[in-house]
Scaffold this motif. Structure first.
Motif, mmCIF file in Angstrom:
data_model
loop_
_atom_site.group_PDB
_atom_site.id
_atom_site.type_symbol
_atom_site.label_atom_id
_atom_site.label_comp_id
_atom_site.label_asym_id
_atom_site.label_seq_id
_atom_site.Cartn_x
_atom_site.Cartn_y
_atom_site.Cartn_z
ATOM 1 N N ARG A 118 0.707 -1.323 0.002
ATOM 2 C CA ARG A 118 -0.129 0.008 0.064
ATOM 3 C C ARG A 118 0.811 1.161 -0.028
ATOM 4 O O ARG A 118 0.464 2.278 -0.590
ATOM 5 N N GLU A 119 2.114 1.174 0.647
ATOM 6 C CA GLU A 119 2.818 2.231 0.789
ATOM 7 C C GLU A 119 4.271 2.257 0.354
ATOM 8 O O GLU A 119 5.191 2.607 0.881
ATOM 9 N N GLY A 120 4.372 1.379 -0.825
ATOM 10 C CA GLY A 120 5.525 0.807 -1.452
ATOM 11 C C GLY A 120 6.545 2.117 -1.692
ATOM 12 O O GLY A 120 7.679 1.997 -1.118
ATOM 13 N N PHE A 121 6.218 2.989 -2.330
ATOM 14 C CA PHE A 121 7.065 3.994 -2.627
ATOM 15 C C PHE A 121 7.811 4.878 -1.481
ATOM 16 O O PHE A 121 9.005 4.901 -1.373
ATOM 17 N N LYS A 122 6.940 5.190 -0.510
ATOM 18 C CA LYS A 122 7.580 5.946 0.617
ATOM 19 C C LYS A 122 8.396 4.955 1.647
ATOM 20 O O LYS A 122 9.580 5.333 1.885
ATOM 21 N N ILE A 123 8.282 3.707 1.741
ATOM 22 C CA ILE A 123 8.922 2.721 2.302
ATOM 23 C C ILE A 123 10.328 2.535 1.559
ATOM 24 O O ILE A 123 11.209 2.569 2.256
ATOM 25 N N VAL A 124 10.105 2.399 0.262
ATOM 26 C CA VAL A 124 11.114 1.959 -0.340
ATOM 27 C C VAL A 124 12.246 3.414 -0.442
ATOM 28 O O VAL A 124 13.571 3.196 -0.125
ATOM 29 N N LEU A 125 11.642 4.575 -0.466
ATOM 30 C CA LEU A 125 12.555 5.812 -0.460
ATOM 31 C C LEU A 125 13.118 5.947 0.886
ATOM 32 O O LEU A 125 14.518 6.246 0.947
ATOM 33 N N LEU A 126 12.466 5.719 1.984
ATOM 34 C CA LEU A 126 13.272 5.843 3.156
ATOM 35 C C LEU A 126 14.350 4.768 3.647
ATOM 36 O O LEU A 126 15.346 5.138 4.186
ATOM 37 N N THR A 127 14.113 3.626 2.990
ATOM 38 C CA THR A 127 14.900 2.592 3.360
ATOM 39 C C THR A 127 16.005 2.695 2.233
ATOM 40 O O THR A 127 17.317 2.499 2.850
ATOM 41 N N ARG A 128 16.106 3.379 1.240
ATOM 42 C CA ARG A 128 17.179 3.805 0.429
ATOM 43 C C ARG A 128 18.151 4.788 0.859
ATOM 44 O O ARG A 128 19.066 4.982 0.761
ATOM 45 N N LEU A 129 17.286 5.605 1.748
ATOM 46 C CA LEU A 129 18.099 6.845 2.443
ATOM 47 C C LEU A 129 18.927 6.375 3.519
ATOM 48 O O LEU A 129 20.068 6.987 3.992
ATOM 49 N N SER A 130 18.326 5.284 4.310
ATOM 50 C CA SER A 130 18.933 4.897 5.496
ATOM 51 C C SER A 130 20.155 3.691 5.208
ATOM 52 O O SER A 130 19.740 2.806 4.663
ATOM 53 N N PRO A 131 21.284 3.971 5.796
ATOM 54 C CA PRO A 131 22.465 2.917 5.664
ATOM 55 C C PRO A 131 22.223 1.758 6.512
ATOM 56 O O PRO A 131 22.851 1.000 6.227
ATOM 57 N N VAL A 132 21.465 1.718 7.255
ATOM 58 C CA VAL A 132 21.083 0.674 8.338
ATOM 59 C C VAL A 132 20.475 -0.655 7.457
ATOM 60 O O VAL A 132 20.876 -1.779 7.753
ATOM 61 N N PHE A 133 19.776 -0.479 6.471
ATOM 62 C CA PHE A 133 19.121 -1.508 5.669
ATOM 63 C C PHE A 133 20.152 -1.785 4.517
ATOM 64 O O PHE A 133 20.339 -1.018 3.550
ATOM 65 N N PRO A 134 20.440 -3.166 4.611
ATOM 66 C CA PRO A 134 21.526 -3.445 3.445
ATOM 67 C C PRO A 134 21.002 -3.462 2.193
ATOM 68 O O PRO A 134 20.145 -4.023 1.670
ATOM 69 N N PHE A 135 21.645 -2.861 0.878
ATOM 70 C CA PHE A 135 21.173 -2.639 -0.191
ATOM 71 C C PHE A 135 21.201 -3.707 -0.821
ATOM 72 O O PHE A 135 19.880 -3.940 -1.658
ATOM 73 N N ASN A 136 21.907 -4.460 -0.846
ATOM 74 C CA ASN A 136 21.757 -5.979 -1.959
ATOM 75 C C ASN A 136 20.912 -6.774 -1.131
ATOM 76 O O ASN A 136 20.019 -7.704 -2.065
ATOM 77 N N VAL A 137 20.658 -6.949 -0.012
ATOM 78 C CA VAL A 137 19.439 -7.965 0.793
ATOM 79 C C VAL A 137 18.105 -7.050 0.297
ATOM 80 O O VAL A 137 17.252 -7.979 0.066
#
Length: 232
Positions: free
Chosen positions: A126-145
């Motif tokens: 439902r909120e895909g764009f916002k979540i993807v955007l925020l997790t891409r900004l955050s280095p805590v979430f591993p990019f490749n995973v």
């Protein structure tokens, strides 16, 4: 489902000896530096080869940080940031499609009947764009995973790709840091260039994004769970 992979990855990593993992990582980094050195001499086709390499590295879980820093050395800040962003976006999209069409069924079986994961999947859809955007900004979430994990959720390909714009600040800053190295030999020796202002800016952006995504995902997941219970 994203949470599933973030929790599972450390468990899988426990089976690898630290010394062995370190040697493998160092060898991969040296190999990427060598590839960058070759690309540097390719002239006009260099950017195309670089972006293709970035796609392969992303899908294969290779360390993209060396490529990002190296892009600053080889192409400069503007060109390097552009080529990294295009290569990373294409690679992330390829990994997303692999995760969606080759791994989704297997993971779905593993978590079948788990209402919490189902709710999170629905919320991300439902909120895909916002979540993807925020997790891409955050280095805590591993990019490749995340690339593969998002393929297992209900987020649309469109929202996923558009959310990749969240990589821009980190990309520009890391490419800039790479440009300070002056040569690929410096990166190959493990001497990462630094700039206090840029480093703190990265940390601040990462902290804000991490807090935001944590509260945001928690809120929508909770709402989705409540709706699921009410519907049942």
């Amino acid at each position: 489902m994203v949470s599933f992979w973030l929790m599972t990855l450390p468990t899988l990593a426990q089976g690898v000896e630290p010394d062995t993992a370190g040697n493998v990582l160092q060898s991969l980094q040296q190999g990427l530096v060598t590839a960058l050195s070759t690309i540097q001499d390719l002239g006009p086709i260099g950017p195309l080869v670089f972006m293709a390499l970035y796609v392969v590295a992303t899908v294969a879980f290779l360390p993209g940080s060396i490529l990002t820093l190296g892009a600053g050395v080889v192409f400069g800040v503007v060109g390097g940031a552009l080529y990294v962003f295009v290569g990373a976006t294409l690679g992330a999209t390829a990994a997303f499609l692999v995760g969606r069409y080759l791994a989704r069924g297997w993971v779905a079986e593993k978590i079948d009947g788990n209402a919490q994961f189902k709710a999170i999947d629905t919320a991300v859809g439902r909120e895909g764009f916002k979540i993807v955007l925020l997790t891409r900004l955050s280095p805590v979430f591993p990019f490749n995973v995340l690339n593969y994990a998002y393929g297992l959720t209900g987020v649309s390909l469109r929202d996923y790709v558009l959310g990749s714009v969240g990589m821009v600040p980190g990309t520009v800053m890391y490419v800039y840091l790479g440009s300070l190295a002056g040569s690929l030999a410096t990166l190959g020796a493990g001497d990462a260039p630094s700039n206090p202002t840029v480093t703190w800016a990265l940390r601040l952006i990462g902290l804000v994004a991490t807090v935001a995504v944590t509260f945001y995902i928690t809120a929508i997941a909770k709402k989705a769970l409540q709706n699921s219970v009410q519907e049942d």
